[in-house]
Write a protein that holds these residues in place. Structure first.
Motif, PDB file in Angstrom:
ATOM      1  N   ALA A  35       0.830  -1.197   0.000  1.00  0.00           N
ATOM      2  CA  ALA A  35       0.000   0.000   0.000  1.00  0.00           C
ATOM      3  C   ALA A  35       0.861   1.242   0.000  1.00  0.00           C
ATOM      4  N   TRP A  36       0.277   2.317  -0.478  1.00  0.00           N
ATOM      5  CA  TRP A  36       0.854   3.646  -0.355  1.00  0.00           C
ATOM      6  C   TRP A  36      -0.046   4.487   0.538  1.00  0.00           C
ATOM      7  N   PHE A  37       0.577   5.169   1.479  1.00  0.00           N
ATOM      8  CA  PHE A  37      -0.079   6.130   2.347  1.00  0.00           C
ATOM      9  C   PHE A  37       0.553   7.500   2.134  1.00  0.00           C
ATOM     10  N   ARG A  38      -0.137   8.524   2.590  1.00  0.00           N
ATOM     11  CA  ARG A  38       0.456   9.853   2.572  1.00  0.00           C
ATOM     12  C   ARG A  38       0.019  10.628   3.800  1.00  0.00           C
ATOM     13  N   GLN A  39       0.849  11.596   4.180  1.00  0.00           N
ATOM     14  CA  GLN A  39       0.537  12.452   5.306  1.00  0.00           C
ATOM     15  C   GLN A  39       0.960  13.878   4.977  1.00  0.00           C
ATOM     16  N   GLY A  47      -4.683   6.550   3.652  1.00  0.00           N
ATOM     17  CA  GLY A  47      -4.438   5.496   2.688  1.00  0.00           C
ATOM     18  C   GLY A  47      -4.736   5.976   1.287  1.00  0.00           C
ATOM     19  N   VAL A  48      -3.822   5.750   0.366  1.00  0.00           N
ATOM     20  CA  VAL A  48      -3.933   6.229  -1.002  1.00  0.00           C
ATOM     21  C   VAL A  48      -4.309   5.114  -1.962  1.00  0.00           C
ATOM     22  N   ALA A  49      -3.583   4.013  -1.906  1.00  0.00           N
ATOM     23  CA  ALA A  49      -3.789   2.916  -2.842  1.00  0.00           C
ATOM     24  C   ALA A  49      -3.207   1.645  -2.255  1.00  0.00           C
ATOM     25  N   CYS A  50      -3.725   0.511  -2.682  1.00  0.00           N
ATOM     26  CA  CYS A  50      -3.141  -0.763  -2.284  1.00  0.00           C
ATOM     27  C   CYS A  50      -3.322  -1.778  -3.396  1.00  0.00           C
ATOM     28  N   ILE A  51      -2.498  -2.828  -3.338  1.00  0.00           N
ATOM     29  CA  ILE A  51      -2.527  -3.879  -4.335  1.00  0.00           C
ATOM     30  C   ILE A  51      -2.367  -5.206  -3.621  1.00  0.00           C
ATOM     31  N   SER A  52      -3.173  -6.187  -4.008  1.00  0.00           N
ATOM     32  CA  SER A  52      -3.195  -7.459  -3.312  1.00  0.00           C
ATOM     33  C   SER A  52      -1.957  -8.282  -3.613  1.00  0.00           C
ATOM     34  N   THR A  58      -6.216  -3.924  -7.493  1.00  0.00           N
ATOM     35  CA  THR A  58      -5.864  -2.605  -6.977  1.00  0.00           C
ATOM     36  C   THR A  58      -7.071  -1.891  -6.403  1.00  0.00           C
ATOM     37  N   TYR A  59      -6.804  -1.016  -5.431  1.00  0.00           N
ATOM     38  CA  TYR A  59      -7.826  -0.236  -4.746  1.00  0.00           C
ATOM     39  C   TYR A  59      -7.285   1.173  -4.529  1.00  0.00           C
ATOM     40  N   TYR A  60      -8.174   2.170  -4.610  1.00  0.00           N
ATOM     41  CA  TYR A  60      -7.757   3.554  -4.524  1.00  0.00           C
ATOM     42  C   TYR A  60      -8.699   4.370  -3.656  1.00  0.00           C
ATOM     43  N   ILE A  70      -1.307   2.142  -8.878  1.00  0.00           N
ATOM     44  CA  ILE A  70      -0.364   1.350  -8.101  1.00  0.00           C
ATOM     45  C   ILE A  70      -0.032   0.086  -8.887  1.00  0.00           C
ATOM     46  N   ALA A  71       1.222  -0.361  -8.789  1.00  0.00           N
ATOM     47  CA  ALA A  71       1.661  -1.564  -9.470  1.00  0.00           C
ATOM     48  C   ALA A  71       2.737  -2.247  -8.642  1.00  0.00           C
ATOM     49  N   ARG A  72       2.977  -3.514  -8.947  1.00  0.00           N
ATOM     50  CA  ARG A  72       4.052  -4.233  -8.285  1.00  0.00           C
ATOM     51  C   ARG A  72       4.749  -5.142  -9.274  1.00  0.00           C
ATOM     52  N   ASP A  73       6.023  -5.404  -9.014  1.00  0.00           N
ATOM     53  CA  ASP A  73       6.829  -6.312  -9.803  1.00  0.00           C
ATOM     54  C   ASP A  73       7.459  -7.289  -8.819  1.00  0.00           C
ATOM     55  N   ASN A  74       6.849  -8.448  -8.673  1.00  0.00           N
ATOM     56  CA  ASN A  74       7.319  -9.404  -7.677  1.00  0.00           C
ATOM     57  C   ASN A  74       8.719  -9.930  -7.989  1.00  0.00           C
ATOM     58  N   ALA A  75       9.063 -10.038  -9.264  1.00  0.00           N
ATOM     59  CA  ALA A  75      10.389 -10.516  -9.636  1.00  0.00           C
ATOM     60  C   ALA A  75      11.481  -9.581  -9.143  1.00  0.00           C
ATOM     61  N   LYS A  76      11.162  -8.291  -9.028  1.00  0.00           N
ATOM     62  CA  LYS A  76      12.122  -7.294  -8.570  1.00  0.00           C
ATOM     63  C   LYS A  76      11.896  -6.853  -7.130  1.00  0.00           C
ATOM     64  N   SER A  77      10.870  -7.389  -6.475  1.00  0.00           N
ATOM     65  CA  SER A  77      10.473  -6.943  -5.136  1.00  0.00           C
ATOM     66  C   SER A  77      10.320  -5.421  -5.097  1.00  0.00           C
ATOM     67  N   MET A  78       9.591  -4.902  -6.087  1.00  0.00           N
ATOM     68  CA  MET A  78       9.386  -3.463  -6.218  1.00  0.00           C
ATOM     69  C   MET A  78       7.903  -3.149  -6.312  1.00  0.00           C
TER      70      MET A  78
END
Length: 125
Positions: A35-39, A47-52, A58-60, A70-78
């Motif tokens: 997830a991404w949060f902001r303050q 809470g801004v966004a999350c990805i399962s 994805t959720y916003y 929001i995106a993720r790359d599991n191969a790169k742990s990013m």
């Protein structure tokens, strides 16, 4: 040692764009929702966004829906947050987090286990 390290923040003009990155290490990245949060100054953390962790759903937050991705790359742990059509109200410190996602058809929440240190995003002319 568990680490989440954000990068990519900076100063942009209204209507501009940024891509934030979150580099993860020291834990099983694939097993966690991200997830991404902001303050913002004087405001509560939002809470801004999350990805399962599995299917990558994805959720916003309503405030960013249609502008952020929001995106993720599991191969790169990013993980990433693409931020488009930025507004001054988007100014905040942005944090990535890893944890457990709880969701249904209309709402998603995350219980973070790990946090990054944050990266500053400033939207101003």
């Amino acid at each position: 040692q568990v680490q989440l390290v954000e990068s990519g923040g900076g100063l942009v003009q209204p209507g501009g764009f940024l891509r934030l990155s979150c580099a993860a290490s020291g834990f099983a990245f694939d097993d966690y929702a991200i997830a991404w949060f902001r303050q913002a100054p004087g405001k509560e953390r939002e809470g801004v966004a999350c990805i399962s962790r599995g299917d990558g759903t994805t959720y916003y937050a309503d405030s960013v829906k249609g502008r952020f991705t929001i995106a993720r790359d599991n191969a790169k742990s990013m993980a990433y947050l693409q931020m488009n059509s930025l507004k001054p109200a988007d100014t905040a410190v942005y944090y990535c987090a890893a944890g457990t996602l709880n969701r249904n058809d209309v709402k998603a929440t995350i219980s973070p286990d790990y946090w990054g240190q944050g990266t500053q995003v400033t939207v101003s002319s």
